[in-house]
Scaffold this active site. Structure first.
Site, PDB file in Angstrom:
ATOM      1  CE1 TYR A 115     -30.055   4.311  11.307  1.00 28.71           C
ATOM      2  CE2 TYR A 115     -28.174   3.688   9.795  1.00 28.71           C
ATOM      3  CZ  TYR A 115     -29.371   3.236  10.253  1.00 28.71           C
ATOM      4  OH  TYR A 115     -30.417   3.241   9.031  1.00 28.71           O
ATOM      5  CG  HIS A 165     -27.502   2.838  17.528  1.00 30.39           C
ATOM      6  ND1 HIS A 165     -29.198   2.538  17.740  1.00 30.39           N
ATOM      7  CD2 HIS A 165     -27.546   2.760  16.068  1.00 30.39           C
ATOM      8  CE1 HIS A 165     -29.665   2.557  16.897  1.00 30.39           C
ATOM      9  NE2 HIS A 165     -28.564   2.585  16.065  1.00 30.39           N
ATOM     10  CD  GLU A 216     -29.975   6.629  16.127  1.00 33.50           C
ATOM     11  OE1 GLU A 216     -29.291   6.866  18.099  1.00 33.50           O
ATOM     12  OE2 GLU A 216     -29.447   6.602  15.030  1.00 33.50           O
ATOM     13  CG  ASP A 236     -27.341  -1.060  17.040  1.00 30.71           C
ATOM     14  OD1 ASP A 236     -26.080  -1.243  17.225  1.00 30.71           O
ATOM     15  OD2 ASP A 236     -27.973  -1.528  15.738  1.00 30.71           O
ATOM     16  NE  ARG A 239     -24.143  -0.872   6.899  1.00 33.79           N
ATOM     17  CZ  ARG A 239     -25.021  -0.391   8.828  1.00 33.79           C
ATOM     18  NH1 ARG A 239     -26.147  -0.205   8.397  1.00 33.79           N
ATOM     19  NH2 ARG A 239     -25.078  -0.957   9.623  1.00 33.79           N
ATOM     20  CB  SER A 296     -47.233  -7.923  23.571  1.00 35.25           C
ATOM     21  OG  SER A 296     -46.010  -8.047  24.788  1.00 35.25           O
ATOM     22  CG  ASP A 347     -46.318  -3.939  18.716  1.00 34.96           C
ATOM     23  OD1 ASP A 347     -45.597  -3.947  18.058  1.00 34.96           O
ATOM     24  OD2 ASP A 347     -46.994  -3.399  19.279  1.00 34.96           O
ATOM     25  CB  VAL A 377     -24.242  -8.850  14.860  1.00 31.81           C
ATOM     26  CG1 VAL A 377     -23.077  -7.914  13.896  1.00 31.81           C
ATOM     27  CG2 VAL A 377     -23.534 -10.394  14.908  1.00 31.81           C
ATOM     28  CB  ALA A 378     -24.696  -3.857  17.402  1.00 33.16           C
ATOM     29  CB  ALA A 402     -33.779  -3.884  20.684  1.00 35.74           C
ATOM     30  CE  LYS A 429     -23.525   0.362  14.045  1.00 40.81           C
ATOM     31  NZ  LYS A 429     -25.294   0.299  14.569  1.00 40.81           N
ATOM     32  CB  VAL A 454     -38.760  -4.145  21.548  1.00 40.50           C
ATOM     33  CG1 VAL A 454     -39.919  -3.074  22.716  1.00 40.50           C
ATOM     34  CG2 VAL A 454     -40.067  -5.574  21.670  1.00 40.50           C
TER      35      VAL A 454
END
Length: 370
Positions: free
Chosen positions: A94, A96, A118, A270, A15, A220, A198, A298-299, A268, A75, A239
């Site tokens: 992003y 993280h 994020e 990341d 990207r 949940s 959820d 895969v992150a 999730a 990223k 989540v």
């Protein structure tokens, strides 16, 4: 302001953080845009389009980072990019950070102003810059799960949608947010048997209303989670707690209870992942096995569809990018939503969830800027 777009260097990350359309918006406003040579190739964006949009093409990442006041990335920086970070430079990407003490420390040491896509948050709680990639990852997950269920990839040999007279695969989606609702939607479209868990009754009610009972929704809790994980073929974890590490909902014991050849996809990851046995993988080496269960973690999942992802992603942050470039960073973060995105400022951690997740000191943004 000089706005720089380096080429992404994370494994199989194709990207790019700005389209030619976005570059034109910035150059028309009087800003200089630097695009690293061939940064758009992975997204099939011809370099000439950036030139026609008024951007300058520069040969190296060092030049982009070295000359730019505002860096746009997809990223988070990888270790070889840490030394390129500059004091008071604004990094918009992003981040993280909750899952990476090393990157957090590098940004603190370099006194970079780090704005995380994020955690930019609107007054109603929506995360407008996370939503596009959550949507992409959610829609990708059932396709990944269907492939990994095939015997060739070590799966149980189950067709996701089954056939007449044969039960389809069971798909369990953890979380009914943007990624989870899209994952459930696509899995149901593939005619799998889908359950969404959820804690928000409002989110579950919305799925019920849209899909009219085609997707089963459950509140949940620990016992329900244990039962459903044990019997499912594909678990898709989505989540999210904005800016913080994801809670470990699926324990090692739950994974051990799954049938051999079952699949876990942890979107999730990341933020550290919501499965205890999950650790980040790459597109080059995407899967591993724990107790006979295939894990796909895969992150940067949306990096596999860079053309779609780039266009979807770059549309969302552009208004904020223009605000930073035109008014300056201090003026721009008077916008409460954008201020929520500031995770580090001038050597301080200004996002509480990041500080708490790493046991570090939290400094409110207002105090750090003052």
């Amino acid at each position: 302001m000089i706005v720089g777009v380096p080429k992404e260097v994370k494994d199989n990350e194709f990207r790019v953080a700005l389209t030619p359309e976005g570059a034109r918006e910035l150059t028309e406003a009087g800003h200089r845009v630097l695009i690293q040579d061939r940064a758009g190739d992975g997204s099939n964006i011809p370099q000439e389009r950036y030139t026609r949009a008024g951007a300058d093409i520069v040969p190296t990442a060092e030049q982009v980072w070295g000359e730019s006041d505002l860096i746009l990335k997809v990223k988070e920086p990888v270790p070889r990019e840490y030394e390129l970070l500059r004091e008071e430079q604004v990094l918009f990407t992003y981040l993280h950070l909750a899952a990476s003490k090393e990157l957090t420390q590098a940004m603190i040491d370099r006194k970079v102003h780090g704005v995380a896509y994020e955690t930019v948050q609107l007054a109603d709680g929506r995360l407008p810059l996370l939503a596009p990639m959550s949507e992409v990852a959610g829609r990708m997950a059932p396709h990944v799960g269907a492939r990994l269920l095939e015997k060739e990839y070590g799966g149980r040999g189950i067709l996701m949608g089954g056939v007449s007279g044969v039960r389809p695969a069971k798909v369990l989606v953890l979380g009914a947010g943007m990624a989870g609702s899209n994952a459930a939607w696509i899995a149901a479209g593939m005619e799998a048997e889908v359950v969404v868990l959820d804690k928000s009754l409002d989110k579950l009610r919305y799925i019920d209303q849209i899909h009219r009972g085609r997707i089963m929704t459950l509140m949940s809790d620990r016992l329900t989670l244990e039962q459903r994980v044990r019997e499912t073929d594909v678990v898709i974890g989505t989540v999210l707690i904005p800016g913080a590490r994801a809670p470990k909902l699926v324990t090692r014991e739950m994974v051990r209870s799954m049938r051999p050849g079952s699949v876990i996809i942890d979107i999730a990851i990341d933020q550290g992942g919501c499965v205890e046995t999950a650790h980040a993988t790459t597109h080059s080496n995407p899967v591993y096995d724990v107790d006979g269960v295939t894990h796909y973690c895969v992150a940067n999942m949306p990096g596999a569809v860079p053309r779609t992802s780039t266009i979807a992603l770059t549309n969302a942050p552009l208004p904020y990018t223009r605000k930073i470039a035109s008014g300056g960073f201090t003026k721009a973060i008077e916008d409460a939503g954008l201020a929520e995105g500031v995770n580090v400022y001038n050597g301080a951690i200004t996002y509480k969830a990041v500080a708490d997740s790493q046991g570090r000191q939290y400094v409110p943004l207002g105090e750090a800027v003052a």
